[in-house]
Structure formats: C-alpha cells, structure tokens
Scaffold this active site. Structure first.
Site, PDB file in Angstrom:
ATOM      1  N   GLU A  22       0.878  -1.175   0.000  1.00 32.45           N
ATOM      2  CA  GLU A  22       0.000   0.000   0.000  1.00 32.45           C
ATOM      3  C   GLU A  22       0.917   1.226   0.000  1.00 32.45           C
ATOM      4  O   GLU A  22       1.919   1.252   0.691  1.00 32.45           O
ATOM      5  CB  GLU A  22      -0.928  -0.042   1.235  1.00 32.45           C
ATOM      6  CG  GLU A  22      -1.712   1.196   1.546  1.00 32.45           C
ATOM      7  CD  GLU A  22      -2.654   1.680   0.432  1.00 32.45           C
ATOM      8  OE1 GLU A  22      -3.445   0.887  -0.103  1.00 32.45           O
ATOM      9  OE2 GLU A  22      -2.579   2.879   0.085  1.00 32.45           O
TER      10      GLU A  22
ATOM     11  N   ASP B  85      -5.458  -4.229  -7.722  1.00 34.21           N
ATOM     12  CA  ASP B  85      -6.729  -3.524  -7.498  1.00 34.21           C
ATOM     13  C   ASP B  85      -6.471  -2.023  -7.346  1.00 34.21           C
ATOM     14  O   ASP B  85      -6.648  -1.450  -6.266  1.00 34.21           O
ATOM     15  CB  ASP B  85      -7.373  -4.117  -6.223  1.00 34.21           C
ATOM     16  CG  ASP B  85      -8.700  -3.475  -5.894  1.00 34.21           C
ATOM     17  OD1 ASP B  85      -9.352  -2.930  -6.796  1.00 34.21           O
ATOM     18  OD2 ASP B  85      -9.086  -3.517  -4.702  1.00 34.21           O
TER      19      ASP B  85
HETATM   20  C1  LIG Z   1      -9.278   0.076  -4.540  1.00 31.96           C
HETATM   21  S1  LIG Z   1      -8.310   0.417  -3.151  1.00 31.96           S
HETATM   22  C2  LIG Z   1      -7.833  -1.159  -2.564  1.00 31.96           C
HETATM   23  C3  LIG Z   1      -8.928  -1.935  -1.926  1.00 31.96           C
HETATM   24  C4  LIG Z   1      -8.515  -3.302  -1.419  1.00 31.96           C
HETATM   25  N1  LIG Z   1      -7.779  -4.053  -2.417  1.00 31.96           N
HETATM   26  C5  LIG Z   1      -9.725  -4.101  -1.002  1.00 31.96           C
HETATM   27  O1  LIG Z   1     -10.285  -4.825  -1.834  1.00 31.96           O
HETATM   28  O2  LIG Z   1     -10.121  -3.999   0.158  1.00 31.96           O
HETATM   29  C6  LIG Z   1      -6.814   0.957  -3.898  1.00 31.96           C
HETATM   30  C7  LIG Z   1      -5.723   1.269  -2.884  1.00 31.96           C
HETATM   31  O3  LIG Z   1      -4.501   1.448  -3.600  1.00 31.96           O
HETATM   32  C8  LIG Z   1      -3.726   2.428  -2.945  1.00 31.96           C
HETATM   33  N2  LIG Z   1      -2.733   2.875  -3.943  1.00 31.96           N
HETATM   34  C9  LIG Z   1      -2.834   3.835  -4.883  1.00 31.96           C
HETATM   35  N3  LIG Z   1      -1.753   3.815  -5.690  1.00 31.96           N
HETATM   36  C10 LIG Z   1      -0.964   2.798  -5.272  1.00 31.96           C
HETATM   37  C11 LIG Z   1       0.263   2.239  -5.722  1.00 31.96           C
HETATM   38  N4  LIG Z   1       0.914   2.747  -6.784  1.00 31.96           N
HETATM   39  N5  LIG Z   1       0.764   1.188  -5.052  1.00 31.96           N
HETATM   40  C12 LIG Z   1       0.124   0.661  -3.974  1.00 31.96           C
HETATM   41  N6  LIG Z   1      -1.042   1.143  -3.501  1.00 31.96           N
HETATM   42  C13 LIG Z   1      -1.584   2.192  -4.145  1.00 31.96           C
HETATM   43  C14 LIG Z   1      -4.749   3.438  -2.493  1.00 31.96           C
HETATM   44  O4  LIG Z   1      -4.267   4.211  -1.408  1.00 31.96           O
HETATM   45  C15 LIG Z   1      -5.934   2.551  -2.086  1.00 31.96           C
HETATM   46  O5  LIG Z   1      -5.869   2.248  -0.721  1.00 31.96           O
END
Ligand SMILES: C[S@@+](CC[C@H](N)C(=O)[O-])C[C@H]1O[C@@H](n2cnc3c(N)ncnc32)[C@H](O)[C@@H]1O
Length: 280
Positions: free
Chosen positions: A119, A164
């Site tokens: 994350e 995701d």
């Molecule tokens: C759709 S949410 C994830 C939800 C989680 N997978 C679930 O199903 O409960 C996307 C997440 O990715 C994080 N994020 C955004 N860009 C990212 C990156 N380049 N690498 C890792 N995390 C990232 C955001 O802060 C957010 O918490």
C-alpha cells in the site's frame, strides 16, 4: 492522490472482487503445498461502518449489506464470501465493519500460506498495520506495481496476485498493463487477478483488447454491470481479468453472477458474464 476506499467499501464492485478473490484462494487451498498471495493495492483492510467516510459514501448499503439481508443465498462462491464477512465484520446481526481484501484473504488462507500486502498511502498503511497482526503476512509501504518486479517470483511455486488500483490516473490502464506483463514474465505460472471499472469512457475494452493482443493464453473475464455499460457519469459495472485461473473456476463462478445481478441490479438493465477472453 484523493482516492479513499472507505467511501466505496462493500459496494457491488467490492462484492464482485471479493467473491472472486475468495474463490481463487479456496481453489489454491485444495492442494496441500503452501501458496503465496500478493495484494499490490491492499488498502486499510478494515472499514468500520460507522466511520464518517463509509457513512458518507454509503455504497455498502446497496452491496454487501443488501446481500447479508437476503434469504436463501445459494451455496457456492457468494455464500462462502458472506460466511467470511460474517465471521470478520458482523456482531450479533449487525454489520460493524467491512473487511477488505487483506483480511478476507488471510481468513481464506491456511497456516502454511504467506501474504505480502502493499500500500502506498501512509495513512492507509498505518491503518492496515493496526488491523492486521498476523505472522503469515508482510506489509510493505511501497508502490504495488514495483512489487511485481521486487517480490516475484516467490519461493512458493503456486499463488495469486491481486491488482486492485484506484484508477485515478488517466494512464492507469497503461501502467497496469506494463506492470502486469513484467509480473507474468517473472512468474509465468502465477495466477493474476486484475480488478477494473466499467464506465462510459470504456477504457476497459481497450485494455482487454490489448491484453488479447499479447498472445498470453488462459484469460478469463468475470463482469457484473448494475447499469447499462454506457450510462453516463459513474461506475456502471466492474470486472476481473483472471490470467491462469484454476481449472474449472469458471464453472464454479458462473451460476453466482446472474444471482448477484438479480440482487444488485440498479436499473434492471445490467448484465453479467463469465467468459473466456483468451482460451487455453
Ligand atoms: C481500490 S483500493 C484497494 C482496496 C482493497 N484491495 C480491497 O479490496 O479492500 C486501492 C488502494 O490502492 C492504494 N494505492 C494507490 N496507488 C498505489 C500504488 N501505486 N501502489 C500501492 N497502492 C496504491 C490506495 O491508497 C488505495 O488504498
């Protein structure tokens, strides 16, 4: 980055993703050898229903909450998902928190399996560390796309990568595709599950076309649209692209999709499908 998953936790798109995620992990758990799970965009893992963000978004009401209140859920992927939601997030008969992908995955995994959870946002990482204390998991504060290079292949021979992203950036599909191809090159036998939004802009069709053009075999698509694909202004549907899915998971998931559609369809003009985008 403005994206906060708490606004959307438990909505129909989360339901689809988590139903498919748990089905994949359950299939992996059928063989005795340990497996590896990588969550590239893990979020905070735990979304209390009474938080201001979740209440303001309120999307869980037409998603997971509606399903929890439904009688006669057919046995299969949805009842298995609801069983885990109940064990993690329901007290008495009240939904108190919506479990995110890391918590659901760990609940579906066995003692011998291992997870890496990535994350990028410090605030979300802090919350994730608070919600998960589990010796099977490693939390990484880092870019999830880079993790496809840094953390693959794992020492276990088998496993799953969930990708995701928030799809805030205009070039998210391009970044995703490039990272996915690197991940597949490093771990050609891994299962990859990519969540994508279906909106009027139709970025997902171009992404799927390009994925078909890569020559990679065994690409399965699972989609749930609660409105017409081209309705203006929002999230009409969601899909999961599964690469190297376990044998016969299509048959396991197929009956669940029309059932989910009947429960969650917003305007009666939605659709669902489980189909081979590129067969074996
Ligand atoms: C759709 S949410 C994830 C939800 C989680 N997978 C679930 O199903 O409960 C996307 C997440 O990715 C994080 N994020 C955004 N860009 C990212 C990156 N380049 N690498 C890792 N995390 C990232 C955001 O802060 C957010 O918490």
């Amino acid at each position: 980055m403005n994206y906060r998953h708490a606004y959307h936790a438990g909505n129909f798109a989360d339901v689809l993703k988590h139903v498919v995620l748990i089905a994949l992990l359950d299939y992996l758990g059928r063989k005795p050898s340990p497996f590896f799970y990588l969550d590239t965009h893990a979020g905070r893992g735990w979304y209390p229903v009474d938080s201001a963000e979740t209440q303001r978004g309120g999307e869980y009401r037409a998603g997971v909450l509606r399903l929890l209140g439904t009688d006669a859920v057919p046995l299969g992927p949805v009842s298995r998902y609801l069983e885990l939601v109940r064990s993690l997030g329901v007290e008495g008969d009240k939904l108190v928190a919506i479990p995110g992908s890391p918590l659901l995955a760990l609940a579906a995994m066995r003692d011998c399996d291992e997870a890496s959870l990535c994350e990028l946002e410090s605030r979300e990482v802090l919350a994730l560390r608070r919600s998960i204390r589990d010796s099977r998991s490693h939390i990484h504060e880092r870019d999830g796309y880079g993790a496809l290079t840094a953390l693959l292949p794992p020492k276990q021979k088998r496993g799953l990568v969930l990708i995701d992203p928030p799809y805030e950036a205009a070039d998210e599909f391009e970044k995703l595709k490039a990272a996915l191809l690197v991940g597949l090159q490093r771990w050609p036998t891994g299962i990859f599950a990519v969540w994508y939004p279906i909106t009027q802009e139709d970025g997902c069709s171009r992404f799927l076309e390009r994925m078909a053009g890569t020559g990679i075999r065994k690409q399965l698509v699972v989609e749930l649209c609660i409105q017409r694909d081209d309705s203006p202004g929002g999230l009409n549907g969601a899909g999961m692209l599964l690469i190297n899915p376990p044998w016969q998971i299509d048959e396991y998931l197929a009956p669940a999709l029309p059932w989910l559609l009947r429960q969650l369809n917003a305007d009666g003009r939605g659709r669902s499908r489980v189909s081979w985008h590129v067969p074996e």
